[in-house]
Design a protein around this motif. Structure first.
Motif, PDB file in Angstrom:
ATOM      1  N   SER B 166      -4.420  -2.419 -11.602  1.00 48.50           N
ATOM      2  CA  SER B 166      -3.142  -2.671 -10.864  1.00 48.50           C
ATOM      3  C   SER B 166      -3.027  -3.779 -10.229  1.00 48.50           C
ATOM      4  O   SER B 166      -3.903  -4.505  -9.955  1.00 48.50           O
ATOM      5  N   VAL B 167      -1.803  -4.123  -9.840  1.00 49.33           N
ATOM      6  CA  VAL B 167      -1.499  -5.487  -9.036  1.00 49.33           C
ATOM      7  C   VAL B 167      -2.346  -5.529  -7.475  1.00 49.33           C
ATOM      8  O   VAL B 167      -2.734  -6.791  -7.372  1.00 49.33           O
ATOM      9  N   CYS B 168      -2.802  -4.313  -6.959  1.00 49.54           N
ATOM     10  CA  CYS B 168      -3.306  -4.471  -5.720  1.00 49.54           C
ATOM     11  C   CYS B 168      -4.833  -5.035  -6.027  1.00 49.54           C
ATOM     12  O   CYS B 168      -5.247  -5.824  -5.285  1.00 49.54           O
ATOM     13  N   PHE B 169      -5.111  -4.910  -6.991  1.00 52.60           N
ATOM     14  CA  PHE B 169      -6.470  -5.561  -7.649  1.00 52.60           C
ATOM     15  C   PHE B 169      -6.304  -7.003  -7.444  1.00 52.60           C
ATOM     16  O   PHE B 169      -7.349  -7.896  -7.009  1.00 52.60           O
ATOM     17  N   CYS B 171      -4.176  -8.632  -5.746  1.00 53.14           N
ATOM     18  CA  CYS B 171      -4.197  -8.993  -4.313  1.00 53.14           C
ATOM     19  C   CYS B 171      -5.316  -9.596  -3.666  1.00 53.14           C
ATOM     20  O   CYS B 171      -5.699 -10.239  -3.029  1.00 53.14           O
ATOM     21  N   LYS B 172      -6.435  -8.517  -3.971  1.00 58.33           N
ATOM     22  CA  LYS B 172      -7.807  -8.661  -3.453  1.00 58.33           C
ATOM     23  C   LYS B 172      -8.467  -9.692  -3.842  1.00 58.33           C
ATOM     24  O   LYS B 172      -8.594 -10.731  -3.139  1.00 58.33           O
ATOM     25  N   GLN B 173      -8.063 -10.112  -5.420  1.00 60.13           N
ATOM     26  CA  GLN B 173      -8.729 -11.276  -5.944  1.00 60.13           C
ATOM     27  C   GLN B 173      -8.056 -12.580  -5.354  1.00 60.13           C
ATOM     28  O   GLN B 173      -8.879 -13.691  -5.105  1.00 60.13           O
ATOM     29  N   VAL B 179       0.882  -6.229   2.144  1.00 60.06           N
ATOM     30  CA  VAL B 179       2.008  -6.362   2.836  1.00 60.06           C
ATOM     31  C   VAL B 179       2.072  -4.996   3.470  1.00 60.06           C
ATOM     32  O   VAL B 179       2.989  -4.718   4.477  1.00 60.06           O
ATOM     33  N   THR B 180       1.746  -3.585   2.700  1.00 59.91           N
ATOM     34  CA  THR B 180       1.985  -2.418   3.369  1.00 59.91           C
ATOM     35  C   THR B 180       1.302  -2.351   4.299  1.00 59.91           C
ATOM     36  O   THR B 180       1.831  -1.832   5.333  1.00 59.91           O
ATOM     37  N   VAL B 181      -0.086  -2.759   4.345  1.00 57.73           N
ATOM     38  CA  VAL B 181      -0.869  -2.424   5.494  1.00 57.73           C
ATOM     39  C   VAL B 181      -0.754  -3.252   6.736  1.00 57.73           C
ATOM     40  O   VAL B 181      -0.447  -2.736   7.952  1.00 57.73           O
ATOM     41  N   PRO B 186       7.163  -1.586   2.015  1.00 52.90           N
ATOM     42  CA  PRO B 186       7.070  -0.782   0.574  1.00 52.90           C
ATOM     43  C   PRO B 186       6.764  -1.635  -0.582  1.00 52.90           C
ATOM     44  O   PRO B 186       7.285  -2.642  -0.601  1.00 52.90           O
ATOM     45  N   CYS B 187       5.791  -1.242  -1.403  1.00 58.29           N
ATOM     46  CA  CYS B 187       5.134  -2.168  -2.251  1.00 58.29           C
ATOM     47  C   CYS B 187       4.806  -1.383  -3.368  1.00 58.29           C
ATOM     48  O   CYS B 187       4.015  -0.382  -3.438  1.00 58.29           O
ATOM     49  N   LEU B 188       5.238  -1.558  -4.700  1.00 57.70           N
ATOM     50  CA  LEU B 188       4.902  -0.860  -5.905  1.00 57.70           C
ATOM     51  C   LEU B 188       3.563  -1.380  -6.448  1.00 57.70           C
ATOM     52  O   LEU B 188       3.014  -0.861  -7.563  1.00 57.70           O
ATOM     53  N   GLY B 189       2.650  -2.294  -5.863  1.00 57.08           N
ATOM     54  CA  GLY B 189       1.738  -2.861  -6.432  1.00 57.08           C
ATOM     55  C   GLY B 189       0.560  -1.660  -6.836  1.00 57.08           C
ATOM     56  O   GLY B 189       0.136  -1.721  -7.992  1.00 57.08           O
ATOM     57  N   PRO B 190       0.352  -0.634  -6.086  1.00 52.13           N
ATOM     58  CA  PRO B 190      -0.624   0.333  -6.375  1.00 52.13           C
ATOM     59  C   PRO B 190      -0.412   0.953  -8.027  1.00 52.13           C
ATOM     60  O   PRO B 190      -1.142   1.504  -8.429  1.00 52.13           O
ATOM     61  N   VAL B 191       0.830   1.056  -8.276  1.00 56.12           N
ATOM     62  CA  VAL B 191       1.373   1.572  -9.593  1.00 56.12           C
ATOM     63  C   VAL B 191       1.798   0.891 -10.877  1.00 56.12           C
ATOM     64  O   VAL B 191       2.101   1.162 -11.790  1.00 56.12           O
ATOM     65  N   CYS B 200       4.270 -11.259  -5.638  1.00 55.54           N
ATOM     66  CA  CYS B 200       5.269 -11.123  -4.736  1.00 55.54           C
ATOM     67  C   CYS B 200       4.578 -10.955  -3.216  1.00 55.54           C
ATOM     68  O   CYS B 200       5.116 -11.434  -2.252  1.00 55.54           O
ATOM     69  N   PRO B 201       3.603 -10.138  -3.171  1.00 59.51           N
ATOM     70  CA  PRO B 201       2.788 -10.098  -1.883  1.00 59.51           C
ATOM     71  C   PRO B 201       2.264 -11.553  -1.172  1.00 59.51           C
ATOM     72  O   PRO B 201       2.467 -11.621  -0.080  1.00 59.51           O
ATOM     73  N   ALA B 202       1.952 -12.263  -2.133  1.00 58.01           N
ATOM     74  CA  ALA B 202       1.749 -13.733  -1.697  1.00 58.01           C
ATOM     75  C   ALA B 202       3.001 -14.306  -1.211  1.00 58.01           C
ATOM     76  O   ALA B 202       2.540 -15.305  -0.210  1.00 58.01           O
TER      77      ALA B 202
HETATM   78  S1  SF4 Z   1       0.411  -5.908  -1.091  1.00 60.72           S
HETATM   79 FE1  SF4 Z   1       1.044  -4.206  -2.646  1.00 60.72          FE
HETATM   80  S2  SF4 Z   1      -0.256  -4.938  -4.480  1.00 60.72           S
HETATM   81 FE2  SF4 Z   1      -1.063  -5.988  -2.776  1.00 60.72          FE
HETATM   82  S3  SF4 Z   1      -2.587  -4.533  -2.066  1.00 60.72           S
HETATM   83 FE3  SF4 Z   1      -0.728  -4.073  -0.771  1.00 60.72          FE
HETATM   84  S4  SF4 Z   1      -0.105  -2.151  -2.100  1.00 60.72           S
HETATM   85 FE4  SF4 Z   1      -1.278  -3.551  -3.255  1.00 60.72          FE
END
Ligand code: SF4
Ligand code: SF4
Lengths: 455, 260
Positions: B166-169, B171-173, B179-181, B186-191, B200-202
């Protein structure tokens, strides 16, 4: 005099344009009775499914109308919705929008010049074919394109369907330091663009003219791109002049709110794109129109390049109405956009916030900007919750269709006067005439099916 | 290599914005190199030269929305050794699949004064609904790096190295603060399927799902997060029903949402 009997001719596909279309020519003896450019790109129904969406969504959604000019869609949508909400974005945020748009102009116009249009003048099938003998020219084009894309990527997140545009401005704005490496690249791009103007100015150009009203935004003091007032310059025939006349003729302007009063669309059976008229006459948008209406506001370096390329001096009232020479005008616009982008970067001071608030309210808003291919208009009606209840999009290609058909009719007619052309000759001529206008058929709709009916 | 020894590449277009094929032209650094290694046999946006098949690799952009398209994709499959779809339209019906939830006649009336002139199917469907597809490259639009990887892989006759997480991965890289934490955005990254590099989060906004569903989505636990961050039912339905609306996972989640 002998006439061929009725004859049907198919060009399998119009290459080096975006979208799908077909051309139908009907000849009555030695007369071209009808030239119809049919668009058969399947409809995608944006105006229908925008209904019911939130007012914050059209900038992202409408960018998907066209992968070649997504910024044009994003910024026309922003302007229209901000207009409905009574917000005007100014200062450095407006300057950053213009910078983003300069990136799209550089990328898209360079794509058309180097990869799609120049092969016509050099007798090549494609840029790949062209690269065998003119590698340096193709490489220069790719470098320029990359410079445009670099602006889009930094400011927009990516080159196609940028993610960073929102109502009121941007999600995130760059720091001065982030823009600096871009300036380095743009200085090189400016030299490449100046070289491109010299290159294309050396091509051979048939004599031709377009007898249409020219239509573009104007904004005194600057070459209108991301804002301005819709302005019309009369066609030569209204002053008893030949179609290729290079004299500027009187202009008239109207508020963008009155766009729908002046530009009316009608549907024709042969096309999924709507045809439009401006005050009941054919009109042409795009580079030739912009250069006629805003040419005198070009920066000194772009004006000089235009003059040296034989386009005359727009400050002295010279315009260019030869569609084949549109490639030079585009090259001048690329030079201008690179120069303008540098000016914006030099003057940049990060604004305090990345966007202005755009609270929703009920009402209708209008917005128009200069897509690389011409004036793009959006209209939205919102309810008090900020839901879109109605949307209207008028892309440049749909506006230009009538003028392009007239251009085709004239060019074929002139060619018929020089003897009996073969189908292959007619096909090449028509394809070139169409590519002169850089039609982006995706925005309503890659195939040209030429049918010639000779009776 | 002589032209005839090189693998033949074809690029085809169905209902779309041309953005994914433009991505190929946007590979400025690799473009001339690719053009030397393959014979570009059919690519209307870029060339008037048009060589007949069969083709070694066909890249297909766009979704199927007319009866002629249905016939054309069958033909393209028949003349292509490998067929790879590029982009959200070709892999999930695209934004034009929003018609699948509506009465297409209403759509026609909304846009055209003479809807009877318009020929269209009631649905917009991905290429895989019609013919077998060898590989689907996600994104609206696709990512340039991934496209080069896919072309190179097929030329080398190996499987493309395109991650399915997923996109979350990503983000970590990339080292982006979530942005959610951090902001409750709201962010669709996890799915959402990786591939864009978590753009987008960047840029300070939530992912809106333009690469379509990732290979393992857990909507029952994800939707409450969107709600916590302020989205109501309509917002959730809208964000799932945009550029990958006909992707089965997004479609099912949006229907469930509406049914309550
Ligand atoms: S910003 Fe979105 S894509 Fe990035 S880690 Fe958070 S929930 Fe996942
Ligand atoms: S973060 Fe999500 S919406 Fe943004 S580009 Fe990547 S996949 Fe698309």
């Amino acid at each position: 005099m002998t006439h061929r009997g009725s004859r049907v001719l198919h060009i399998g596909s119009l290459a080096r344009v975006e979208g799908e279309g077909a051309l139908y020519l009907r000849m009555d003896g030695a007369e071209v009775a009808e030239a119809r450019l049919a668009i058969y790109e399947p409809p995608r129904f944006f105006e229908a499914f925008l209904r019911g969406r939130s007012y914050t969504e059209p900038p992202d959604i409408t960018s998907r109308v066209c992968g070649i000019c997504p910024v044009a869609y994003q910024l026309s949508a922003c302007r229209a919705i901000e207009d409905a909400c009574g917000v005007v974005v100014e200062g450095q945020l407006a300057a950053l929008r213009r910078l983003l748009y300069c990136g799209e102009w550089i990328e898209s116009q360079t794509l058309h010049i180097h990869l799609l249009h120049a092969p016509d003048f050099l007798g090549c099938d494609s840029f790949i074919d062209m690269a065998r003998t003119r590698r340096a020219d193709v490489e220069r084009g790719l470098r320029l394109k990359q410079a445009g894309n670099a602006i889009l990527e930094l400011l927009g997140g990516r080159a196609i369907h940028p993610v960073n545009v929102r109502l009121g401005g941007f999600h995130r704005i760059p720091t001065t330091n982030e823009l600096r490496p871009l300036a380095e690249r743009l200085r090189r791009a400016r030299d490449d663009a100046a070289e491109t103007v010299r290159w294309v100015a050396g091509f051979e150009f048939p004599d031709a003219g377009c007898d249409n009203d020219l239509f573009a935004l104007s904004e005194p003091g600057t070459y209108a791109i991301e804002s301005g007032t819709p302005t019309v310059m009369a066609a030569p025939h209204t002053a008893g002049l030949p179609p290729e006349s290079d004299r500027a003729l009187p202009t008239r302007a109207f508020g963008v709110h009155d766009f729908g009063v002046h530009v009316t669309e009608s549907q024709v059976p042969h096309s999924t794109a709507l045809h439009s008229l401006l005050d009941d006459r054919r009109h042409l948008t795009g580079s030739l129109a912009r250069y006629a209406i805003s040419g005198r506001w070009l920066s000194p370096i772009a004006l000089q390049a235009a003059h040296d390329a034989g386009l005359g001096d727009p400050r002295q009232g010279t315009v260019c109405r030869n569609p084949f020479r549109s490639i030079i005008v585009r090259a001048v616009e690329v030079l201008y956009a690179a120069d303008e982008a540098l000016r914006i970067i030099d003057a940049y001071e990060p604004p305090p916030r990345p966007y202005a608030d755009v609270p929703s309210r009920a009402g209708t808003g209008h917005g128009a900007t200069e897509a690389p291919r011409g004036l793009l208009y959006h209209r939205y009606t919102l309810d008090s919750e900020g839901t879109v209840t109605d949307a209207g999009l008028v892309p440049p290609t749909a506006q230009n269709l009538g003028a392009v058909e007239e251009d085709l009719r004239r060019i074929v007619q002139e060619r018929l006067g020089d003897g009996d052309p073969t189908d292959a000759e007619l096909t090449t001529l028509c394809e070139r005439a169409i590519r002169n206008h850089d039609p982006c058929i995706s925005c309503s709709a890659h195939f040209l099916d030429l049918t010639v009916d000779r009776t | 290599m002589a032209a005839s020894d090189r693998p033949k590449l074809a690029v085809w277009k169905f209902a779309s914005c041309d953005g994914c094929q433009l991505t190929l032209l946007d590979c400025e650094d690799e473009l001339l190199g690719i053009a030397e290694r393959v014979e570009i046999s059919h690519f209307l946006e870029a060339s008037s030269a048009d060589a007949p098949g069969p083709y070694d690799l066909s890249l297909v952009e766009g979704s199927v929305t007319t009866q002629q398209d249905v016939d054309r994709i069958q033909h393209i499959r028949a003349v292509s050794k490998r067929l790879v779809t590029i982009g959200a339209c070709a892999t999930a019906g695209g934004v034009q699949a929003l018609r699948n939830y509506a009465d297409v006649a209403d759509f026609q009336t909304a846009v055209y004064a003479r809807p009877d002139y318009i020929e269209t199917l009631a649905t917009s469907t991905p290429i895989s609904a019609h013919v077998p597809v060898d590989f689907e490259l996600r994104g609206c639009p696709i990512d340039r790096g991934q496209l080069v990887e896919v072309i190179t892989a097929y030329l080398a006759e190996r499987k493309p190295d395109v991650p399915a997480h997923s996109v979350c991965f990503e983000c970590k890289q990339r080292g982006t603060v979530c942005v959610t934490v951090a902001h409750g955005t709201p962010c669709l990254g996890p799915v959402t399927h990786a591939g864009c590099g978590a753009i987008c989060p960047a840029y300070g906004r939530g992912c809106y799902g333009c690469f379509g569903p990732s290979n393992s989505t857990n909507f029952p636990s994800f939707i409450p997060l969107l709600r916590r961050d302020g989205m109501d039912t309509l917002d959730v339905v809208r964000v799932l029903r945009t550029f990958n609306t006909a992707a089965p996972e997004f479609d099912a989640a949006s229907r469930k949402e509406l049914e309550g």
